[in-house]
Design a protein around this motif. Structure first.
Motif, PDB file in Angstrom:
ATOM      1  N   MET A 170     -10.206 -21.625 -11.453  1.00  0.00           N
ATOM      2  CA  MET A 170     -11.536 -22.133 -11.847  1.00  0.00           C
ATOM      3  C   MET A 170     -11.401 -23.139 -12.925  1.00  0.00           C
ATOM      4  O   MET A 170     -10.808 -22.722 -14.030  1.00  0.00           O
ATOM      5  CB  MET A 170     -12.433 -21.112 -12.378  1.00  0.00           C
ATOM      6  N   PRO A 171     -11.649 -24.334 -12.655  1.00  0.00           N
ATOM      7  CA  PRO A 171     -11.299 -25.353 -13.750  1.00  0.00           C
ATOM      8  C   PRO A 171     -12.175 -25.174 -14.971  1.00  0.00           C
ATOM      9  O   PRO A 171     -13.168 -24.494 -15.081  1.00  0.00           O
ATOM     10  CB  PRO A 171     -12.082 -26.810 -13.070  1.00  0.00           C
ATOM     11  N   GLU A 172     -11.536 -25.432 -16.048  1.00  0.00           N
ATOM     12  CA  GLU A 172     -12.019 -24.812 -17.439  1.00  0.00           C
ATOM     13  C   GLU A 172     -13.662 -25.262 -17.708  1.00  0.00           C
ATOM     14  O   GLU A 172     -14.457 -24.639 -18.135  1.00  0.00           O
ATOM     15  CB  GLU A 172     -11.321 -25.608 -18.605  1.00  0.00           C
ATOM     16  N   PRO A 173     -13.929 -26.764 -17.338  1.00  0.00           N
ATOM     17  CA  PRO A 173     -15.389 -26.964 -17.443  1.00  0.00           C
ATOM     18  C   PRO A 173     -16.242 -26.204 -16.558  1.00  0.00           C
ATOM     19  O   PRO A 173     -17.517 -25.920 -17.296  1.00  0.00           O
ATOM     20  CB  PRO A 173     -15.549 -28.641 -16.941  1.00  0.00           C
ATOM     21  N   MET A 174     -15.817 -25.725 -15.390  1.00  0.00           N
ATOM     22  CA  MET A 174     -16.856 -24.816 -14.706  1.00  0.00           C
ATOM     23  C   MET A 174     -16.835 -23.567 -15.492  1.00  0.00           C
ATOM     24  O   MET A 174     -17.804 -22.813 -15.529  1.00  0.00           O
ATOM     25  CB  MET A 174     -16.274 -24.804 -13.453  1.00  0.00           C
ATOM     26  N   LEU A 175     -15.892 -22.981 -15.732  1.00  0.00           N
ATOM     27  CA  LEU A 175     -15.761 -21.753 -16.495  1.00  0.00           C
ATOM     28  C   LEU A 175     -16.535 -21.586 -17.639  1.00  0.00           C
ATOM     29  O   LEU A 175     -17.465 -20.690 -17.898  1.00  0.00           O
ATOM     30  CB  LEU A 175     -14.576 -21.354 -16.826  1.00  0.00           C
TER      31      LEU A 175
END
Length: 276
Positions: free
Chosen positions: A170-175
Motif C-alpha cells: 500500500m503506497p505511503e500516500p494512499m495509506l
C-alpha cells in the motif's frame, strides 16, 4: 444484469447488541458479510445480485450501525456467527448462500460449523486463519505487535505493520489518505474497536477439523487472482489443504468485490452455478 433494487434498512436486537442490516431484492437468499467491513462496502455487489436474489448485508457488531450494549465486549467469530444465524432465521427465507470475506469469512465458517442447516453454500473468501500456518508463532507475534502499536497511539505505524504482515503493498500516500488526517468519527471508532476487541480473536480462531469437513453444506474457499503470496492467500490454501478443497480463484485482490463488483458478481454466479 443491471441493478435495479433499493435496499430497505432494519435493526434486530440480539444478545448484547442491536444489529443494523439491509435487504435487497427477492429470490434465494445470499448473505454478504465482512468483519470489520460493513454493509456499505458490499452495497454495489449486493445491488448486482439483487436482480434475482434476496441479498442480506449487515454491519458486524461494534461497527457503524450495529451498536453494542457493552462497548468493551470482544467480537468473536462465534458471536458473529450467532448474529448471522439470528438474522437468517429472522428473515425466514433461508437457508442461505453465505459469502464472507476476510474476517467475515471466519464468521461464515463459524456459522456453517455451528448451524449447517442454515447454510447451503459457504464461500470463505480469504479467511485470515493464521493458526493453520507453520509459522503461526511468528504470525501471532506480528498481530500482537500491531495491536500494541495501535494502542500506543501510532495509528499509521500500526497500519504500516499490518500491511507488511499481510504482505499487501500500500503506497505511503494512499495509506496516509485512508488512515491519516481527519476521518469520520464512526470509522475511527470502528477501527479502534477492531484493534482492541476483534482482530486477535478473529485471526486466532481455528476450525473444528473433526466437524467442518463432514458438514453437508458446500464449502468454497476463495482467493483473489491478485493475492498470490499474501498472508490470506497462504491461509486460504492452508485451509483448503486441511479439508481437501481446492481454492477457487476470484477477480482482484483481497477486496476484489469492492475493486470491481461487476466482474466479481459474474464470477460469483459462475461459481455458485445451480447451488444458489
Amino acid at each position: 444484469m443491471t441493478p435495479t433494487s433499493t435496499a430497505t434498512t432494519h435493526t434486530l436486537d440480539v444478545p448484547g447488541a442491536r444489529l443494523h442490516y439491509e435487504v435487497r431484492g427477492t429470490g434465494p437468499l445470499i448473505v454478504l458479510v465482512g468483519a470489520p467491513m460493513d454493509a456499505a462496502a458490499f452495497a454495489p455487489l449486493a445491488e448486482l445480485l439483487a436482480t434475482d436474489h434476496t441479498v442480506l448485508t449487515t454491519d458486524p457488531r461494534g461497527h457503524q450501525g450495529s451498536v453494542l450494549d457493552d462497548p468493551e465486549q470482544d467480537s468473536t467469530p462465534q458471536l458473529r456467527a450467532d448474529d448471522l444465524a439470528r438474522l437468517i432465521t429472522h428473515l425466514g427465507v433461508g437457508p442461505a448462500v453465505v459469502f464472507g470475506s476476510s474476517g467475515g469469512a471466519v464468521s461464515a465458517l463459524a456459522l456453517v460449523q455451528s448451524e449447517p442447516d442454515l447454510v447451503t453454500t459457504v464461500i470463505a473468501h480469504e479467511p485470515p486463519l493464521g493458526e493453520l500456518l507453520e509459522d503461526r508463532d511468528q504470525v501471532r507475534a506480528g498481530t500482537e505487535d500491531v495491536i500494541a502499536t495501535y494502542r500506543s497511539g501510532d495509528v499509521l505505524g500500526a497500519w504500516r505493520k499490518f500491511m507488511v504482515n499481510a504482505n499487501i503493498v500500500m503506497p505511503e500516500p494512499m495509506l496516509q489518505q485512508v488512515f491519516g488526517g481527519d476521518r469520520d468519527p464512526r470509522q475511527v471508532a470502528g477501527e479502534r474497536y477492531w484493534f482492541d476487541h476483534e482482530l486477535r480473536g478473529t485471526v486466532a480462531w481455528e476450525p473444528d477439523m473433526a466437524v467442518l469437513p463432514s458438514i453437508p453444506s458446500r464449502i468454497i474457499i476463495g482467493i483473489g487472482s491478485e493475492s498470490t503470496g499474501q498472508h490470506c492467500d497462504r491461509t486460504s490454501r492452508a485451509l483448503g489443504a486441511a479439508i481437501g478443497v481446492a481454492p477457487t480463484v476470484f477477480p482482484g485482490g483481497h477486496t476484489g468485490f469492492v475493486e470491481d463488483p461487476a466482474m466479481f458478481a459474474v464470477r460469483l454466479r459462475e461459481v455458485l452455478g445451480g447451488a444458489s
